[in-house]
Write a protein that holds these residues in place. Structure first.
Motif, PDB file in Angstrom:
ATOM      1  N   ARG A 125       0.836  -1.187   0.000  1.00 47.00           N
ATOM      2  CA  ARG A 125       0.000   0.000   0.000  1.00 47.00           C
ATOM      3  C   ARG A 125       0.876   1.244   0.000  1.00 47.00           C
ATOM      4  O   ARG A 125       2.085   1.167   0.256  1.00 47.00           O
ATOM      5  CB  ARG A 125      -0.936  -0.009   1.218  1.00 47.00           C
ATOM      6  N   VAL A 126       0.260   2.365  -0.290  1.00 51.04           N
ATOM      7  CA  VAL A 126       0.955   3.649  -0.162  1.00 51.04           C
ATOM      8  C   VAL A 126       0.054   4.594   0.629  1.00 51.04           C
ATOM      9  O   VAL A 126      -1.181   4.459   0.608  1.00 51.04           O
ATOM     10  CB  VAL A 126       1.300   4.269  -1.535  1.00 51.04           C
ATOM     11  N   ILE A 127       0.684   5.521   1.336  1.00 55.89           N
ATOM     12  CA  ILE A 127      -0.044   6.555   2.063  1.00 55.89           C
ATOM     13  C   ILE A 127       0.192   7.874   1.361  1.00 55.89           C
ATOM     14  O   ILE A 127       1.335   8.300   1.166  1.00 55.89           O
ATOM     15  CB  ILE A 127       0.409   6.629   3.530  1.00 55.89           C
ATOM     16  N   LEU A 128      -0.916   8.519   0.976  1.00 59.69           N
ATOM     17  CA  LEU A 128      -0.858   9.816   0.317  1.00 59.69           C
ATOM     18  C   LEU A 128      -1.150  10.901   1.339  1.00 59.69           C
ATOM     19  O   LEU A 128      -2.068  10.782   2.142  1.00 59.69           O
ATOM     20  CB  LEU A 128      -1.902   9.904  -0.804  1.00 59.69           C
ATOM     21  N   GLY A 129      -0.368  11.963   1.326  1.00 57.43           N
ATOM     22  CA  GLY A 129      -0.628  13.046   2.260  1.00 57.43           C
ATOM     23  C   GLY A 129      -0.235  14.382   1.652  1.00 57.43           C
ATOM     24  O   GLY A 129       0.504  14.437   0.665  1.00 57.43           O
ATOM     25  N   ASP A 176      14.408  -7.245  15.317  1.00 55.38           N
ATOM     26  CA  ASP A 176      13.461  -8.338  15.101  1.00 55.38           C
ATOM     27  C   ASP A 176      12.031  -7.784  15.013  1.00 55.38           C
ATOM     28  O   ASP A 176      11.431  -7.456  16.035  1.00 55.38           O
ATOM     29  CB  ASP A 176      13.564  -9.348  16.247  1.00 55.38           C
ATOM     30  N   PRO A 177      11.478  -7.706  13.806  1.00 57.68           N
ATOM     31  CA  PRO A 177      10.116  -7.163  13.669  1.00 57.68           C
ATOM     32  C   PRO A 177       9.080  -7.898  14.498  1.00 57.68           C
ATOM     33  O   PRO A 177       8.134  -7.272  15.004  1.00 57.68           O
ATOM     34  CB  PRO A 177       9.832  -7.309  12.173  1.00 57.68           C
ATOM     35  N   SER A 178       9.230  -9.197  14.665  1.00 54.50           N
ATOM     36  CA  SER A 178       8.232  -9.948  15.432  1.00 54.50           C
ATOM     37  C   SER A 178       8.263  -9.558  16.909  1.00 54.50           C
ATOM     38  O   SER A 178       7.213  -9.500  17.571  1.00 54.50           O
ATOM     39  CB  SER A 178       8.457 -11.458  15.279  1.00 54.50           C
ATOM     40  N   VAL A 179       9.443  -9.291  17.439  1.00 59.87           N
ATOM     41  CA  VAL A 179       9.547  -8.823  18.819  1.00 59.87           C
ATOM     42  C   VAL A 179       8.922  -7.438  18.954  1.00 59.87           C
ATOM     43  O   VAL A 179       8.156  -7.165  19.893  1.00 59.87           O
ATOM     44  CB  VAL A 179      11.020  -8.797  19.279  1.00 59.87           C
ATOM     45  N   LEU A 180       9.229  -6.574  18.014  1.00 62.15           N
ATOM     46  CA  LEU A 180       8.653  -5.231  18.043  1.00 62.15           C
ATOM     47  C   LEU A 180       7.128  -5.284  17.983  1.00 62.15           C
ATOM     48  O   LEU A 180       6.440  -4.568  18.719  1.00 62.15           O
ATOM     49  CB  LEU A 180       9.187  -4.406  16.875  1.00 62.15           C
ATOM     50  N   ASP A 181       6.594  -6.138  17.129  1.00 58.87           N
ATOM     51  CA  ASP A 181       5.139  -6.237  17.020  1.00 58.87           C
ATOM     52  C   ASP A 181       4.529  -6.839  18.278  1.00 58.87           C
ATOM     53  O   ASP A 181       3.386  -6.531  18.628  1.00 58.87           O
ATOM     54  CB  ASP A 181       4.763  -7.050  15.780  1.00 58.87           C
ATOM     55  N   ASP A 228      -0.898  -1.401   8.454  1.00 55.14           N
ATOM     56  CA  ASP A 228      -0.717  -2.226   7.256  1.00 55.14           C
ATOM     57  C   ASP A 228       0.593  -2.995   7.296  1.00 55.14           C
ATOM     58  O   ASP A 228       0.797  -3.896   6.471  1.00 55.14           O
ATOM     59  CB  ASP A 228      -0.738  -1.346   6.003  1.00 55.14           C
ATOM     60  N   VAL A 229       1.490  -2.643   8.199  1.00 59.58           N
ATOM     61  CA  VAL A 229       2.826  -3.239   8.232  1.00 59.58           C
ATOM     62  C   VAL A 229       3.013  -4.142   9.455  1.00 59.58           C
ATOM     63  O   VAL A 229       3.563  -5.234   9.346  1.00 59.58           O
ATOM     64  CB  VAL A 229       3.910  -2.127   8.224  1.00 59.58           C
ATOM     65  N   THR A 230       2.554  -3.696  10.605  1.00 55.84           N
ATOM     66  CA  THR A 230       2.806  -4.443  11.837  1.00 55.84           C
ATOM     67  C   THR A 230       1.907  -5.672  11.914  1.00 55.84           C
ATOM     68  O   THR A 230       0.768  -5.665  11.445  1.00 55.84           O
ATOM     69  CB  THR A 230       2.570  -3.560  13.067  1.00 55.84           C
ATOM     70  N   ASP A 231       2.421  -6.697  12.543  1.00 55.96           N
ATOM     71  CA  ASP A 231       1.679  -7.961  12.716  1.00 55.96           C
ATOM     72  C   ASP A 231       0.992  -7.919  14.075  1.00 55.96           C
ATOM     73  O   ASP A 231       1.476  -8.471  15.052  1.00 55.96           O
ATOM     74  CB  ASP A 231       2.637  -9.146  12.634  1.00 55.96           C
ATOM     75  N   THR A 232      -0.156  -7.245  14.126  1.00 53.20           N
ATOM     76  CA  THR A 232      -0.872  -7.116  15.385  1.00 53.20           C
ATOM     77  C   THR A 232      -2.315  -7.572  15.263  1.00 53.20           C
ATOM     78  O   THR A 232      -3.093  -7.457  16.156  1.00 53.20           O
ATOM     79  CB  THR A 232      -0.866  -5.640  15.853  1.00 53.20           C
TER      80      THR A 232
END
Length: 409
Positions: A258-262, A385-390, A405-409
């Motif tokens: 995805r992209v975020i437009l602002g 570690d993205p999984s730890v951060l999430d 859209d990015v984090t695994d929550t």
């Protein structure tokens, strides 16, 4: 019986968690209280751009240099809380060539890495750019994942002894003999609790004026709303900026598929209650398609608004973009003859760590603490570690629109 702490920090966005981390690492007993969840305010409702500083050139060299420095630091300490995508400032036929040259010259003069690309080379680098691209300048922009960044910062603070309390609004600030001595918080169970503190920090961003009022003080914030438009699109891996003076719809930030437009910039009087106008969505989408013509209206997935914590006066009434994106520390002892209370206002997500360092230096000076800041060199926990951060994000309930859209929550 109330609680006691050296420093009470109000506000659980990037700056507030950054302050409590810095102070805790210097050995102070520190408590953070947040009315919502970690990063639920402005931090989690941004376009999540990690600024290189180029956006603020040539008109705000001080703000640009601060962004450039913090950009480099965050890429070192924050790991998977950020993405080093790089960015382009794109010149289209309607854009001034003189402005392009001034931006490039200012960036180079102040140490922001640049590479000028011809229109053809820019399209080879980012094939989705329109065929009428005249030229572009490559800069070290990136992407911030605010929920990961703020949750990891809060975990670091907690590991250093800080107390992090969410879903707990501050309802009163206590003032005795010209000094703020703590406050009252409202707990989830409907009861209240008092917290006595040697120093209180107001790090509530757009809400700083409301919190200052609890101590009978006036902090004249100038909050401005902006819309972000989330579009389903997986063909972009570089931040795109329109190379013109800052205006509506001139930033595109890639987020996986995805992209975020602002974004827009419209003044509001109340950061909790403001209009969300359809014309803003249309304006941002139409302007951004000039840089990314492949996207269509049917690809819009959702929209969200955020409120900038602006402080200061515009050159012209209603021109919020003219207000500096720099930050200001308000020492209420000097400003209002009210000791024990500091507000930090303005600033950017990119510069949150530096804002926290300035506040922590100030508070330590007031409390007679001589420990140095270490936040610029010590990596955030779990940053590799993205999984730890999430996992941290889930623990704090810190899922936010800017990076869901990015984090695994």
């Amino acid at each position: 019986m109330g609680l006691e702490t050296d420093v009470l920090v109000i506000g659980g966005g990037a700056t507030g968690t950054g302050i409590v981390r810095d102070l805790a690492m210097r050995g102070l007993d520190t408590t953070l209280v947040e009315a919502g969840t970690i990063s639920s305010g402005t931090t989690g409702r941004s376009h999540s751009l990690l600024h290189s500083g180029a956006r603020y050139m040539p008109d705000d060299s001080a703000g640009a240099k601060a962004c450039a420095q913090e950009n480099r630091i965050l890429k070192e300490i924050a790991g998977s809380c950020v993405a080093d995508t790089g960015g382009l400032f794109v010149q289209l036929p309607a854009d001034s060539g003189v402005y392009f040259e001034e931006k490039v010259e200012a960036c180079r003069e102040h140490g922001i890495e640049t590479e000028v690309l011809s229109g053809e080379t820019a399209q080879e680098t980012v094939p989705v750019l329109p065929p009428d691209t005249e030229r572009a300048v490559r800069v070290p922009d990136g992407v911030v994942y605010p929920s990961r960044l703020t949750a990891a910062t809060a975990v670091s603070a907690r590991e250093n002894g800080a107390e992090i309390v969410t879903r707990t609004p501050i309802t009163d600030l206590h003032t005795t003999d010209g000094r703020v001595t703590g406050g009252t918080i409202s707990l989830e169970n409907g009861t209240t609790e008092t917290i006595d503190a040697a120093h209180v920090v107001n790090a509530t961003g757009a809400w700083a004026g409301k919190v200052a009022e609890l101590a009978g003080l006036d902090v004249d914030m100038r909050p401005s709303r902006g819309v972000m438009v989330v579009v389903e699109y997986d063909g972009l891996d570089t931040v795109l900026n329109r190379c013109r003076p800052p205006a509506d719809g001139d930033i595109i930030v890639p987020h996986d598929e995805r992209v975020i437009l602002g974004t827009t910039s419209e003044g509001v009087t109340d950061p909790d209650d403001y209009p969300k106008a359809d014309w803003e969505v249309s304006r941002v989408f139409e302007e951004c398609t000039a840089m990314l013509p492949e996207i269509g209206v049917d690809q819009i997935l959702r929209t969200y608004w955020g409120v900038r914590p602006l402080y200061g006066l515009a050159a012209e009434p209603g021109d919020e973009r003219a207000i500096s994106r720099g930050f200001t520390l308000l020492d209420h002892a000097e400003r209002d003859d009210t000791a024990g209370f500091t507000s930090i206002v303005g600033g950017k997500l990119t510069t949150h760590r530096r804002m926290a360092e300035v506040v922590a230096d100030h508070v330590c000076d007031r409390l007679g603490v001589t420990a140095d800041c270490r936040t610029a060199t010590e990596p955030l926990p779990g940053s590799d570690d993205p999984s730890v951060l999430d996992g941290f994000v889930r623990e704090f309930g810190a899922t936010v629109p800017a990076d869901t859209d990015v984090t695994d929550t």
